[in-house]
Design an enzyme around this catalytic site. Structure first.
Site, PDB file in Angstrom:
ATOM      1  N   CYS A   1      -2.216   5.662   5.694  1.00  0.00           N
ATOM      2  CA  CYS A   1      -3.292   6.588   5.345  1.00  0.00           C
ATOM      3  C   CYS A   1      -4.703   6.002   5.441  1.00  0.00           C
ATOM      4  O   CYS A   1      -5.240   5.839   6.533  1.00  0.00           O
ATOM      5  CB  CYS A   1      -3.028   7.162   3.958  1.00  0.00           C
ATOM      6  SG  CYS A   1      -3.949   8.693   3.606  1.00  0.00           S
TER       7      CYS A   1
ATOM      8  N   GLU B   1       3.477   9.454   3.670  1.00  0.00           N
ATOM      9  CA  GLU B   1       3.140   8.569   2.558  1.00  0.00           C
ATOM     10  C   GLU B   1       3.668   9.121   1.234  1.00  0.00           C
ATOM     11  O   GLU B   1       3.506  10.302   0.940  1.00  0.00           O
ATOM     12  CB  GLU B   1       1.622   8.415   2.487  1.00  0.00           C
ATOM     13  CG  GLU B   1       1.121   7.540   1.355  1.00  0.00           C
ATOM     14  CD  GLU B   1      -0.400   7.494   1.271  1.00  0.00           C
ATOM     15  OE1 GLU B   1      -0.931   6.596   0.610  1.00  0.00           O
ATOM     16  OE2 GLU B   1      -1.067   8.378   1.877  1.00  0.00           O
TER      17      GLU B   1
ATOM     18  N   LYS C   1       0.219  -1.236   1.284  1.00  0.00           N
ATOM     19  CA  LYS C   1      -1.067  -0.648   1.692  1.00  0.00           C
ATOM     20  C   LYS C   1      -2.228  -1.537   1.265  1.00  0.00           C
ATOM     21  O   LYS C   1      -2.361  -1.896   0.089  1.00  0.00           O
ATOM     22  CB  LYS C   1      -1.191   0.742   1.068  1.00  0.00           C
ATOM     23  CG  LYS C   1      -2.425   1.536   1.493  1.00  0.00           C
ATOM     24  CD  LYS C   1      -2.396   2.916   0.842  1.00  0.00           C
ATOM     25  CE  LYS C   1      -3.571   3.773   1.269  1.00  0.00           C
ATOM     26  NZ  LYS C   1      -3.525   5.111   0.611  1.00  0.00           N
TER      27      LYS C   1
END
Length: 271
Positions: A158, A41, A115
């Site tokens: 994540c 990331e 995300k």
């Protein structure tokens, strides 16, 4: 069987140094026959203060980070999940999205995932224990699934790992693997990282490809590491507990089929 590689990095506050480091790891993976390589990331900018990330956000029309990723994929003839990078938002100039970009072996960008779940958490009063991703980042709003020569891939980043609804969407789409660029922090990593990655592989009967950042970063962020690739039965095939480097494995698509035939979870789903 396709060969998939995941890269573990300790990024620094110098973007060019991170690009050079990533290029070396991508070349190492390609030399060992990787068909697809995944970076962590925000691999180029994670160690910068949030305000400085704005200086590196890019539009859909391109930019230096996308040029780098495209060139790397084309040079090595491998698909590349470029970790994630900050991308400009058309309606908000003060924030950006945390976006995972996928490039095919010709260097063409074929997917973008923004995300969805942003990491706002507080574990103490010290600066490195307080995280407010939403202060600089806008959330995405949809899962992304893409067809590749290596099977059907779902994308996550994540903190998304904690939200089962996203992975249920990927289960319904019958993805073969989820690729999840990550910079999981130490505080939660030692408690939850391995168990959550393995659980997502088990419940979705797919491979989890989880490249991670490691170590104490220049901006005070403490990241956990343990980059891993997990099979549909929840077995850790390869992992890197310490330091930077590359892990890789051959993906057995037949194992996915066999697992789903023996334990047909989707047929048993009631809710």
């Amino acid at each position: 069987m396709p060969r998939i590689a995941a890269i573990q990095m300790q990024s620094v506050a110098d973007v060019q140094e991170n690009l050079d480091k990533a290029a070396g790891f991508i070349a190492e993976a390609a030399a060992q026959g990787a068909d697809l390589v995944a970076l962590p990331e925000m691999f180029a900018t994670i160690a910068l203060p949030p305000a400085d990330k704005h200086l590196h956000k890019e539009s859909d029309n391109g930019g230096p980070l996308q040029t780098f990723l495209s060139a790397q994929a084309k040079q090595h003839g491998a698909w590349l999940v470029g970790g994630s990078i900050p991308m400009a938002h058309k309606k908000n100039a003060t924030r950006f999205t945390n976006s995972a970009l996928v490039f095919d072996a010709q260097g063409q960008r074929v997917a973008r995932y923004d995300k969805i779940h942003l990491f706002d958490a507080e574990f103490g009063h010290e600066k490195h224990q307080c995280y407010r991703e939403s202060s600089s980042t806008l959330h995405g709003d949809k899962p992304v699934v893409l067809e590749t020569p290596f099977g059907k891939i779902g994308l996550a980043i994540c903190y998304d790992l904690r939200f089962s609804a996203l992975f249920q969407a990927y289960q319904r789409a019958e993805v073969d693997m989820v690729i999840m660029p990550t910079a999981f922090v130490k505080h939660t990593g030692k408690a939850h990282w391995e168990v959550l990655v393995r659980a997502r592989a088990i419940e979705n009967q797919c491979y989890m490809i989880a490249p991670n950042e490691i170590g104490d970063l220049d901006n005070g962020m403490q990241t956990y590491g343990q980059t891993m690739i997990v099979d549909p039965w929840g077995k850790i095939i390869v992992e890197l507990m310490h330091g930077e480097g590359v892990v890789m494995t051959d993906i057995d698509l037949d194992l996915i089929r066999q697992t789903r035939e023996k334990l047909p979870l989707m047929q048993h789903q009631r809710l």
